[in-house]
Design an enzyme around this catalytic site. Structure first.
Site, short mmCIF file in Angstrom:
data_model
loop_
_atom_site.label_atom_id
_atom_site.label_comp_id
_atom_site.label_asym_id
_atom_site.label_seq_id
_atom_site.Cartn_x
_atom_site.Cartn_y
_atom_site.Cartn_z
N ARG B 27 25.06 -10.53 -24.33
CA ARG B 27 25.60 -10.82 -23.00
C ARG B 27 25.88 -12.31 -22.87
O ARG B 27 25.66 -13.08 -23.82
CB ARG B 27 24.61 -10.38 -21.91
CG ARG B 27 23.28 -11.09 -22.01
CD ARG B 27 22.17 -10.36 -21.27
NE ARG B 27 20.87 -10.92 -21.62
CZ ARG B 27 20.18 -11.76 -20.87
NH1 ARG B 27 20.63 -12.13 -19.69
NH2 ARG B 27 19.02 -12.24 -21.26
N ASN B 103 24.03 -19.27 -31.04
CA ASN B 103 24.00 -19.27 -29.57
C ASN B 103 22.64 -18.88 -29.01
O ASN B 103 22.30 -19.28 -27.90
CB ASN B 103 25.08 -18.30 -29.05
CG ASN B 103 24.94 -18.07 -27.56
OD1 ASN B 103 25.24 -18.95 -26.76
ND2 ASN B 103 24.43 -16.90 -27.18
N SER B 155 23.45 -28.27 -25.42
CA SER B 155 23.49 -28.31 -23.96
C SER B 155 23.68 -29.75 -23.50
O SER B 155 23.29 -30.69 -24.21
CB SER B 155 22.17 -27.78 -23.39
OG SER B 155 22.04 -28.10 -22.02
N TYR B 168 13.10 -28.15 -23.29
CA TYR B 168 14.46 -27.62 -23.48
C TYR B 168 15.39 -28.73 -23.97
O TYR B 168 16.17 -28.54 -24.91
CB TYR B 168 14.97 -27.03 -22.16
CG TYR B 168 16.35 -26.40 -22.27
CD1 TYR B 168 16.53 -25.18 -22.91
CD2 TYR B 168 17.46 -27.05 -21.71
CE1 TYR B 168 17.80 -24.62 -23.00
CE2 TYR B 168 18.72 -26.49 -21.81
CZ TYR B 168 18.88 -25.27 -22.45
OH TYR B 168 20.15 -24.72 -22.53
N LYS B 172 17.40 -28.93 -27.55
CA LYS B 172 18.86 -29.01 -27.64
C LYS B 172 19.33 -30.32 -28.29
O LYS B 172 20.38 -30.37 -28.92
CB LYS B 172 19.49 -28.82 -26.26
CG LYS B 172 19.34 -27.39 -25.72
CD LYS B 172 19.95 -26.38 -26.69
CE LYS B 172 19.96 -24.96 -26.14
NZ LYS B 172 20.61 -24.01 -27.07
N ILE B 201 26.97 -23.54 -16.52
CA ILE B 201 27.80 -22.37 -16.81
C ILE B 201 27.23 -21.14 -16.10
O ILE B 201 26.01 -20.93 -16.08
CB ILE B 201 27.86 -22.10 -18.33
CG1 ILE B 201 28.27 -23.37 -19.09
CG2 ILE B 201 28.81 -20.93 -18.63
CD1 ILE B 201 29.66 -23.88 -18.84
#
Lengths: 76, 260
Positions: B27, B103, B155, B168, B172, B201
């Site tokens: 997804r 991804n 990111s 996070y 990244k 996003i």
């Protein structure tokens, strides 16, 4: 037969003469066989034998003799 | 002066008969990247950890809509045995790989002093070890392609940082560092390695963002709109295709001019 095919890849990848002493082909001892050349050798063997080697096989492949034994397991 | 004819952009985007692995693609951005690549004729390998029925459904959608071949590989890419098995499955089915899109990732915010070791380890495992494992497992197969391309999804947080996103952001930023090094290491094998750094996003990942924070983030975007998964996917298409044959070691922001 497998030995000949493996040696053909060694000759092509390392650019060594076809009468090279196979017993002297050891990782990090032979002047042409460093870590970068090792990955090129693996790619060459995978293409020649149309297979994918396991990580353990790649890390254990430290001589021509072991390379032949490894590739014998990938012949149909 | 002679006029050099330029191939139609559509031809340069053509991915007919090529094969792409997209991790975390049941997804969101992952599926949209898979869909856009499939729309150009690319065969697809979908991957996800859970919800096998959702991945199978996504595969069927791609087969029906674009007539491409789709392989589903289930498992967590932070486990090296999973990525090794994936590489073997891709080799067995397609005998080739042209594009790898890393991804798969998680977002698990926490302030300093309030994060558990499990939170930290899980984020670093999936977001950092995952792409490294797949690059290890797939790079030799990619080297056989005439135009191998690795696309690592980072990111804006990995470049700019943000409150509550130390882990996070670190994960990244690590993806960007891995991209730079892999680009140098794999260039000799004609494999391009680039990163996309999406901004804000619209995905399920941000569905829990409170309304006031959502508005604050929208206000920080120069283009005054939230990004769509398709915005990221089209950039991935550029990096996957022959439009970017001489582009490697780059990080492309897809953020509408967002400032953090």
């Amino acid at each position: 037969m497998v030995e000949q095919r493996v040696f053909k890849v060694f000759v092509e990848v390392f650019d060594i003469p076809t009468d090279e002493d196979k017993s002297k082909l050891h990782y990090n001892e032979h002047p042409k066989w460093d870590s970068l050349a090792h990955m090129a050798l693996v790619a060459g063997l995978e293409t020649e034998f149309d297979c994918m080697l396991d990580m353990d096989e790649i890390l254990d492949m430290s001589s021509f003799e072991i390379a032949v034994k490894t590739m014998e397991n990938h012949v149909d | 002066m002679s006029i050099k004819s330029e191939p139609h952009a559509g031809n340069l985007c053509n991915l007919q008969d090529r094969v792409a692995v997209v991790t975390g693609s049941s997804r969101g951005i992952g599926f949209e990247i898979a869909r856009v690549l499939a729309s150009q004729g690319c065969n697809i390998v979908l991957n996800g950890v859970s919800n096998e029925s959702a991945i199978e459904a996504a595969a069927e959608t791609l087969r029906q809509d674009y007539g491409v071949d789709v392989l589903c590989c289930f498992g967590d890419v932070s486990d090296a045995s999973v990525t090794a098995d994936m590489a073997k499955a891709v080799f067995k089915k397609f005998k080739r790989l042209d594009v790898l899109v890393n991804n798969a990732g998680i977002l698990d915010d926490g302030l300093l002093g309030m994060m558990t070791q499990d939170q930290i380890n899980r984020t670093l495992d999936i977001n950092v070890k995952g792409p490294i494992n797949t690059m290890q497992a797939f790079s030799r197969l990619l080297a056989r392609s005439p135009s191998g391309s690795i696309i690592n999804i980072s990111s804006i947080i990995g470049r700019e940082g943000n409150r509550g996103q130390v882990v996070y952001g670190a994960s990244k930023a690590a993806v960007i560092g891995a991209t730079y090094s892999a680009a140098k290491e794999l260039a000799a094998q004609n494999i391009r390695v680039n990163s996309i750094a999406p901004g804000y996003i619209k995905t399920d990942m941000i569905s829990a963002v409170p309304e006031d924070t959502h508005q604050e983030r929208l206000d920080s975007i120069a283009m005054k709109r939230i990004g769509q998964a398709e915005d990221v996917a089209r950039t991935a298409l550029f990096l996957a295709s022959d439009l970017s044959l001489y582009v490697t070691g780059q990080v492309i922001g897809v953020d509408g001019g967002m400032l953090i």
